[in-house]
Scaffold this motif. Structure first.
Motif, PDB file in Angstrom:
ATOM      1  N   GLY A 170       0.795  -1.229   0.000  1.00  0.00           N
ATOM      2  CA  GLY A 170       0.000   0.000   0.000  1.00  0.00           C
ATOM      3  C   GLY A 170       0.824   1.273   0.000  1.00  0.00           C
ATOM      4  N   ALA A 171       2.144   1.150  -0.038  1.00  0.00           N
ATOM      5  CA  ALA A 171       3.006   2.329   0.045  1.00  0.00           C
ATOM      6  C   ALA A 171       2.763   3.293  -1.116  1.00  0.00           C
ATOM      7  CB  ALA A 171       4.473   1.922   0.090  1.00  0.00           C
ATOM      8  N   MET A 189       0.328   8.397  -3.370  1.00  0.00           N
ATOM      9  CA  MET A 189      -0.612   9.063  -4.274  1.00  0.00           C
ATOM     10  C   MET A 189      -1.661   9.844  -3.491  1.00  0.00           C
ATOM     11  SD  MET A 189      -0.902   6.051  -7.208  1.00  0.00           S
ATOM     12  CE  MET A 189      -2.629   6.207  -7.291  1.00  0.00           C
ATOM     13  N   GLU A 190      -2.166   9.261  -2.408  1.00  0.00           N
ATOM     14  CA  GLU A 190      -3.149   9.960  -1.573  1.00  0.00           C
ATOM     15  C   GLU A 190      -2.544  11.221  -0.972  1.00  0.00           C
ATOM     16  OE1 GLU A 190      -4.067   6.793   1.106  1.00  0.00           O
ATOM     17  OE2 GLU A 190      -5.846   6.188  -0.019  1.00  0.00           O
ATOM     18  N   VAL A 207      -3.725  15.208  -1.357  1.00  0.00           N
ATOM     19  CA  VAL A 207      -3.991  16.075  -0.198  1.00  0.00           C
ATOM     20  C   VAL A 207      -3.158  17.353  -0.289  1.00  0.00           C
ATOM     21  CG1 VAL A 207      -3.696  16.303   2.301  1.00  0.00           C
ATOM     22  CG2 VAL A 207      -4.728  14.241   1.344  1.00  0.00           C
ATOM     23  N   VAL A 208      -1.880  17.226  -0.614  1.00  0.00           N
ATOM     24  CA  VAL A 208      -1.012  18.397  -0.708  1.00  0.00           C
ATOM     25  C   VAL A 208      -1.477  19.311  -1.837  1.00  0.00           C
ATOM     26  CG1 VAL A 208       1.338  19.171  -1.273  1.00  0.00           C
ATOM     27  CG2 VAL A 208       0.983  17.295   0.339  1.00  0.00           C
TER      28      VAL A 208
END
Length: 78
Positions: free
Chosen positions: A31-32, A37-38, A42-43
């Motif tokens: 899941g890294a 990507m998430e 957010v940024v």
């Protein structure tokens, strides 16, 4: 060789921050990439909201190869 009791779940035992299981190589967390990507989304979405914000204290990241997260990120709106 890194911790005293590798077969037991003992959070915080001496040496546990230097352990690499599931952090690199063939045992890297599946899941890294999704987490990266998430975080990028957010940024990208939050950056326009930060106009006029200054950093009061930059984050400090503990020496931990498995969980690299800052303790806090203190900002102030000017």
């Amino acid at each position: 060789a890194v911790v005293d009791a590798p077969g037991e779940f003992r959070p915080g035992q001496p040496g546990s921050r230097r352990h690499l299981a599931f952090g690199a190589g063939p045992h890297r967390c599946v899941g890294a990439q999704l987490a990266r990507m998430e975080a990028a989304v957010v940024v990208a979405e939050a950056a326009p909201l930060l106009d006029g914000v200054t950093v009061v204290r930059p984050p400090w990241c503990p020496d931990n190869l498995t969980f690299r997260m800052p303790d806090a990120f203190v900002v102030r709106r000017v």
